[in-house]
Scaffold this motif. Structure first.
Motif, mmCIF file in Angstrom:
data_model
loop_
_atom_site.group_PDB
_atom_site.id
_atom_site.type_symbol
_atom_site.label_atom_id
_atom_site.label_comp_id
_atom_site.label_asym_id
_atom_site.label_seq_id
_atom_site.Cartn_x
_atom_site.Cartn_y
_atom_site.Cartn_z
ATOM 1 N N ARG A 11 0.945 -1.205 -0.132
ATOM 2 C CA ARG A 11 -0.159 0.126 -0.087
ATOM 3 C C ARG A 11 0.939 1.202 -0.081
ATOM 4 N NH1 ARG A 11 -5.664 -0.897 1.298
ATOM 5 N NH2 ARG A 11 -5.707 1.174 2.014
ATOM 6 N N HIS A 26 2.158 7.008 1.437
ATOM 7 C CA HIS A 26 1.597 5.936 2.166
ATOM 8 C C HIS A 26 -0.118 6.581 2.400
ATOM 9 C CE1 HIS A 26 5.705 5.551 3.654
ATOM 10 N NE2 HIS A 26 5.325 4.300 3.398
ATOM 11 N N ASP A 27 -1.174 5.514 2.632
ATOM 12 C CA ASP A 27 -2.405 6.027 2.962
ATOM 13 C C ASP A 27 -2.304 7.381 3.870
ATOM 14 O OD1 ASP A 27 -3.012 3.986 1.621
ATOM 15 O OD2 ASP A 27 -3.866 2.603 3.314
ATOM 16 N N GLY A 28 -3.034 8.290 3.678
ATOM 17 C CA GLY A 28 -3.169 9.624 4.385
ATOM 18 C C GLY A 28 -2.341 10.589 3.536
ATOM 19 N N VAL A 44 -4.008 9.108 -1.387
ATOM 20 C CA VAL A 44 -3.437 7.753 -1.801
ATOM 21 C C VAL A 44 -4.213 6.552 -1.476
ATOM 22 C CG1 VAL A 44 -1.560 6.124 -1.057
ATOM 23 C CG2 VAL A 44 -0.930 8.529 -1.689
ATOM 24 N N GLU A 45 -5.005 6.527 -0.401
ATOM 25 C CA GLU A 45 -5.834 5.256 -0.052
ATOM 26 C C GLU A 45 -7.116 5.093 -1.162
ATOM 27 O OE1 GLU A 45 -7.266 9.003 2.172
ATOM 28 O OE2 GLU A 45 -5.263 8.296 2.056
ATOM 29 N N GLU A 46 -7.343 6.167 -2.014
ATOM 30 C CA GLU A 46 -8.294 5.790 -2.915
ATOM 31 C C GLU A 46 -7.839 5.295 -4.173
ATOM 32 O OE1 GLU A 46 -10.415 9.495 -4.078
ATOM 33 O OE2 GLU A 46 -10.805 10.086 -1.892
ATOM 34 N N TRP A 48 -6.397 2.166 -4.118
ATOM 35 C CA TRP A 48 -6.588 0.689 -3.737
ATOM 36 C C TRP A 48 -8.102 0.212 -4.084
ATOM 37 C CZ3 TRP A 48 -1.640 0.664 -3.998
ATOM 38 C CH2 TRP A 48 -1.239 1.506 -3.432
ATOM 39 N N ASP A 53 -7.936 -4.747 -0.674
ATOM 40 C CA ASP A 53 -8.169 -4.820 0.952
ATOM 41 C C ASP A 53 -7.882 -5.959 1.521
ATOM 42 O OD1 ASP A 53 -8.263 -2.039 0.793
ATOM 43 O OD2 ASP A 53 -10.479 -1.908 0.961
#
Length: 53
Positions: A11, A26-28, A44-46, A48, A53
């Motif tokens: 991730r 990274h996420d966030g 970034v988290e969008e 994936w 998951d």
């Protein structure tokens, strides 16, 4: 020139550009590439997809 390595297992996204240090996101974090897309940003988290998951 900008290159992006997307690693769904860890991730992370790594952003490579000439004459700059590699940036690891990274996420966030926000993916921002003003050299190519000024004013555009992407969380970034969008990136994936649900199957990652």
């Amino acid at each position: 020139m900008v290159g992006v390595l997307v690693d769904p297992r860890q991730r992370i996204m790594e952003v490579y550009s000439l004459q700059k240090e590699t940036i690891t996101l990274h996420d966030g974090d926000l993916f921002i590439v003003p050299e190519i897309l000024p004013g555009w940003e992407f969380p970034v988290e969008e990136i994936w997809a649900p199957e990652f998951d």
